[in-house]
Design a protein around this motif. Structure first.
Motif, short mmCIF file in Angstrom:
data_model
loop_
_atom_site.label_atom_id
_atom_site.label_comp_id
_atom_site.label_asym_id
_atom_site.label_seq_id
_atom_site.Cartn_x
_atom_site.Cartn_y
_atom_site.Cartn_z
N ALA A 1 0.84 -1.20 0.00
CA ALA A 1 0.00 0.00 0.00
C ALA A 1 0.87 1.25 0.00
O ALA A 1 0.62 2.20 -0.75
CB ALA A 1 -0.91 0.00 1.22
N ALA A 2 1.90 1.23 0.83
CA ALA A 2 2.78 2.40 0.92
C ALA A 2 3.51 2.63 -0.39
O ALA A 2 3.64 3.77 -0.87
CB ALA A 2 3.79 2.20 2.05
N SER A 3 3.95 1.53 -1.00
CA SER A 3 4.67 1.64 -2.27
C SER A 3 3.76 2.17 -3.36
O SER A 3 4.12 3.08 -4.11
CB SER A 3 5.23 0.27 -2.64
OG SER A 3 5.65 0.27 -3.97
N GLY B 1 -2.93 11.87 -1.64
CA GLY B 1 -1.82 11.04 -2.07
C GLY B 1 -0.82 10.82 -0.96
O GLY B 1 -0.33 9.70 -0.74
N TYR B 2 -0.53 11.89 -0.19
CA TYR B 2 0.39 11.75 0.93
C TYR B 2 -0.19 10.81 1.98
O TYR B 2 0.50 9.97 2.54
CB TYR B 2 0.70 13.11 1.56
CG TYR B 2 1.83 13.83 0.84
CD1 TYR B 2 3.13 13.33 0.92
CD2 TYR B 2 1.60 14.96 0.09
CE1 TYR B 2 4.17 13.96 0.26
CE2 TYR B 2 2.63 15.60 -0.58
CZ TYR B 2 3.91 15.09 -0.49
OH TYR B 2 4.93 15.70 -1.15
N ASP B 3 -1.50 10.93 2.22
CA ASP B 3 -2.15 10.04 3.19
C ASP B 3 -2.02 8.59 2.74
O ASP B 3 -1.69 7.70 3.52
CB ASP B 3 -3.62 10.41 3.35
CG ASP B 3 -3.76 11.68 4.17
OD1 ASP B 3 -2.76 12.07 4.82
OD2 ASP B 3 -4.84 12.29 4.15
N SER C 1 -1.13 5.01 7.02
CA SER C 1 -1.09 5.03 8.49
C SER C 1 -1.90 3.92 9.12
O SER C 1 -1.46 3.29 10.08
CB SER C 1 -1.58 6.37 9.00
OG SER C 1 -0.71 7.37 8.54
N TRP C 2 -3.09 3.62 8.57
CA TRP C 2 -3.93 2.58 9.18
C TRP C 2 -3.27 1.21 9.09
O TRP C 2 -3.29 0.44 10.04
CB TRP C 2 -5.31 2.56 8.54
CG TRP C 2 -6.12 3.74 8.97
CD1 TRP C 2 -6.50 4.80 8.22
CD2 TRP C 2 -6.58 4.00 10.31
NE1 TRP C 2 -7.18 5.70 8.98
CE2 TRP C 2 -7.25 5.25 10.26
CE3 TRP C 2 -6.49 3.31 11.52
CZ2 TRP C 2 -7.83 5.81 11.39
CZ3 TRP C 2 -7.08 3.87 12.63
CH2 TRP C 2 -7.74 5.10 12.57
N TRP C 3 -2.70 0.94 7.92
CA TRP C 3 -1.99 -0.33 7.75
C TRP C 3 -0.85 -0.44 8.77
O TRP C 3 -0.65 -1.48 9.39
CB TRP C 3 -1.40 -0.42 6.34
CG TRP C 3 -2.40 -0.86 5.31
CD1 TRP C 3 -2.91 -0.12 4.30
CD2 TRP C 3 -2.99 -2.15 5.21
NE1 TRP C 3 -3.78 -0.87 3.57
CE2 TRP C 3 -3.86 -2.12 4.09
CE3 TRP C 3 -2.86 -3.34 5.95
CZ2 TRP C 3 -4.60 -3.22 3.70
CZ3 TRP C 3 -3.61 -4.44 5.54
CH2 TRP C 3 -4.47 -4.38 4.43
N LEU C 4 -0.14 0.70 8.90
CA LEU C 4 1.00 0.68 9.82
C LEU C 4 0.57 0.43 11.26
O LEU C 4 1.22 -0.31 12.00
CB LEU C 4 1.77 2.00 9.73
CG LEU C 4 2.92 2.00 8.73
CD1 LEU C 4 3.58 3.34 8.69
CD2 LEU C 4 3.96 0.92 9.09
#
Lengths: 323, 450
Positions: free
Chosen positions: B75-77, B215-217, B222-225
């Motif tokens: 997701a982050a990637s 896009g930054y969100d 954050s939720w995944w993390l």
């Protein structure tokens, strides 16, 4: 959809334009003291009745000049002319897209025409220099307001002198006699405005021409644009079917569009006068004096020849009438 | 959606868990779930049962952590790539469309003011503006979904620009014939640009700016993390507790496979932590050094162009439309001291000086036109070399600053995404390996009860 919007606006304007003048005063709600005002009870939106009330006047009659004109550059103290001289320039309100009367010459960028010539004539009389003239372009529906607000010294902008307007401003003596006609596409079969029932007919918002379209029995649909140049653009883009206004303005348009023709007889009388504030009648008298001279010494005829000579021989200038 | 995804892994893991329970439980045939539950809860009453439960819990937690770790990295990637490949380019394209349209309008008005046949430099500039707007629009169209607000803005702009250039072309052709009607066509075109096209371009710009924030969100995920963090803490605690439990019940201090599993787990935590810390720092830097200054500079360029257009249109209208109030609003909105611009101070200071010098010229134009009544002088000054050069230098400086910051952004975003793709694969693999080790370690103890 855009056309519908234009129509809606046009209808709204038509509804609003009925009271007294087609261009409502900027302070229409709050009556200004000291100036002739619409009689009470005149607010009802009936164009006919207001015209009748105002019909008792003679819009062609202006203020008589007092004696000889002062020497250029030597305006009597306390007069509006002295004020203009102090300012260093005469401010003329006009348009920049009415070919032959006041339009911008694309080559030089200068606004020129019959109306502008008159402004130059007044500047010449005040300063001895016709170039001391500042041209302020105004919307058709602002012609009364700029005079009321003293933003210009005078308006010369194919403006019909009528009784409704005479309640707010003074007019000079008549300097040109026009009448309304209609311009259509070359392939149109219409013979006059009466044949254009249900068609979209453009005119400038705030002009008497616009009001007159609404009075035609066959009920053409009036479409208002900010000025006549926009009407011709709309005509060429097929947004409107015809343009109706004073014959001379139409002639200027037909000269720019070989696929357009002017049809029918004049169905109104539009005597042109210069609008001047009622606050300084001495200036109106002065302007009338200048016009009187121009009629006599052939300046009027020379300017007519230059701008309007193509429509036939130079007529006699309209005779001045005074109150 | 997060919960659904999080719930799925345990279901997948149940089969091996059940298989392991079956040899211990007597009846092989489809036991009713309540019976199964009772048997599972019965397991905790004897030591091998307890070990089996511990093993099942560790396997479930381990696989879940690996899966969530992989998904978080993915997701982050994807978010980081989306930010760099879509949101930021869209903002840049939207800004290009807006400034190109505003510049075209200003240029057309100036050509009109200059009178006569329009100067070749202005024609060139106008054509360049339209070409830039067209290209940017095509690129923007590829970046927005069809049925979105941005998609509709792009569509409206495509139709509008075609109509706009047709009107200007007619204005030119008419002007070429020396007819005053050309001016009317020009004003119709200008009105279309100001009332319809530029607001649409501005809307697109606003949408793009909003998408950058989103896009930054998305990139931060954050939720995944948070989910991953909870799992990591739970798994770590479970691993330690298991080892303490085992050393207490079996009198062996260390269970080597379990220690190895803990080591792998620590490696996973370390890799994830480092990569995400790097990504966050880079994102932070991309926002601070890239998107924030680009957005601020873009707005500034739009405002500066608004000023110039207002000046030209006021002169062209010759008093029938005074846009000086709009000019003043634009001037007031320009903020050279914007904190977001600290990374381009040098350019901004240069722009400030040029802007002041432009404003001085503008004041002179105003003085000539409004107060002195010298219209021709005002026009000559407004379209003259001094004003034109100053203004071009000003927009040129802003252009350079924007390009500079765009490069910075691209660099940071590229670095932010580094290693995340690897983690997408690595996290489940490491988790699988740790689970296997844990299974080996506990099975060795279970064997002892046979």
């Amino acid at each position: 959809m855009r056309t519908r919007l234009v129509l809606t606006v046009a209808l709204l304007l038509a509804a609003a334009g009925c009271s007294g003048d087609s261009s409502p005063r900027y302070d229409a709600d709050s009556a200004r003291p000291g100036l002739t005002q619409a009689a009470p009870g005149q607010a009802q939106p009936s164009g006919e009745s207001s015209r009748k009330t105002a019909g008792s006047c003679n819009p062609r009659a202006s203020l008589r000049p007092t004696g000889a004109l002062p020497q250029p550059g030597r305006m009597p103290d306390g007069t509006w002319m002295a004020q203009i001289r102090k300012r260093g320039r005469l401010i003329l309100g006009t348009s920049q897209d009415t070919l032959l009367f006041s339009s911008r010459n694309p080559f030089t960028g200068q606004v020129e025409g019959f109306d502008v010539d008159l402004g130059r004539l007044i500047a010449q009389a005040v300063f001895g220099d016709p170039g001391k003239l500042q041209i302020k372009v105004i919307g058709y529906d602002q012609r009364i307001n700029v005079v009321l607000k003293n933003e210009v010294d005078l308006v010369a902008d194919t403006m019909t002198a009528n009784c409704a307007r005479l309640k707010d401003v003074d007019f000079s003596t008549i300097y040109y006699e026009a009448g309304q006609k209609v311009l259509v596409s070359k392939n149109s079969t219409a013979k006059s405005i009466e044949d254009l029932g249900g068609k979209r007919v453009c005119s400038a918002a705030g002009s008497t021409s616009y009001d007159n379209i609404g009075k035609v029995r066959s009920r053409p649909i009036p479409v208002a644009k900010a000025n006549f140049g926009d009407c011709l653009v709309a005509f060429q883009q097929n947004e409107v079917d015809a343009i109706s206004t004073d014959d001379t303005i139409l002639a200027g348009m037909a000269a720019q569009d070989p696929y357009a023709k002017v049809i029918g007889e004049r169905y109104t009388q539009e005597p042109y006068g210069m609008a001047i504030s009622k606050e300084h009648p001495e200036f109106t008298r002065f302007v009338n004096g200048v016009l009187e001279q121009a009629r006599r010494d052939g300046t009027w005829a020379k300017s007519y020849e230059k701008w309007l000579g193509r429509f036939g021989p130079v007529p006699q200038p309209p005779a001045a009438q005074y109150r | 959606m997060t919960t659904v995804l999080a719930q799925r892994p345990p279901e997948r893991q149940r089969p091996p868990e059940e298989q392991k329970q079956r040899p211990a439980a007597a009846s092989p045939y489809s036991p009713p779930s309540r019976g199964l539950l009772r048997r599972v809860s019965g397991l905790r009453h004897h030591s091998p049962g307890r070990l089996q439960l511990i093993l099942a819990a560790l396997l479930a937690l381990g696989l879940l952590t690996g899966l969530v770790g992989g998904l978080t990295a993915h997701a982050a990637s994807a978010g980081t790539a989306g930010l760099g490949d879509r949101a930021q380019p869209l903002l840049v394209e939207a800004e290009t469309i807006y400034t190109a349209l505003a510049d075209a309008d200003t240029t057309a008005a100036q050509a009109f003011l200059a009178g006569g046949l329009e100067p070749a430099t202005l024609t060139e500039r106008y054509n360049g503006d339209l070409a830039r707007a067209g290209t940017a629009l095509t690129r923007a169209a590829r970046l927005v979904p069809d049925d979105s607000a941005a998609g509709r803005a792009v569509e409206g702009l495509s139709t509008g620009i075609a109509k706009y250039s047709a009107l200007v072309a007619t204005a030119r052709a008419t002007n070429r014939q020396g007819l005053p009607l050309g001016a009317s066509y020009l004003s119709a075109a200008s009105q279309l640009s100001r009332d319809t096209l530029q607001p649409q371009a501005e809307a697109l710009f606003r949408i793009a700016a909003g998408e950058i924030d989103e896009g930054y969100d998305a990139a931060r995920s954050s939720w995944w993390l948070i989910l991953l963090l909870v799992l990591v803490v739970a798994l770590g605690a479970a691993l330690f507790w298991t080892q303490i439990y085992l050393s207490r019940t079996t009198h062996r201090t260390f269970n080597v496979p379990l220690v190895a599993a803990t080591g792998l787990f620590a490696l996973l935590v370390l890799a994830t932590g480092t990569l995400f810390a790097n990504q966050r720092a880079r994102l932070e830097s991309a926002a601070r050094q890239g998107s924030a200054p680009v957005e601020s500079l873009a707005r500034m360029r739009i405002l500066v162009l608004t000023e110039r257009a207002d000046e030209a249109l006021t002169l062209a209208a010759r008093g029938s439309a005074d846009r000086e109030a709009d000019f003043d609003r634009a001037t007031a909105a320009i903020d050279f001291d914007d904190a977001r611009l600290s990374s381009v101070r040098r350019y901004v200071e240069q722009a400030r000086t040029l802007h002041q010098s432009y404003l001085a010229t503008h004041d002179e134009v105003r003085r000539l036109d409004a107060e002195g009544g010298d219209y021709d002088g005002a026009v000559a000054l407004a379209v003259g070399d001094r004003a034109t050069t100053t203004f071009n230098d000003l927009t040129g400086t802003l252009d350079q600053a924007i390009t500079d910051r765009k490069t910075a952004f691209t660099g940071e975003i590229g670095d932010a995404g580094a290693g995340l793709d690897l983690l997408t694969v690595l996290a489940p693999l490491l988790a699988l390996a740790a689970c296997t080790l844990a299974a080996i370690g506990i099975r060795a103890r279970l064997e002892e009860y046979r």
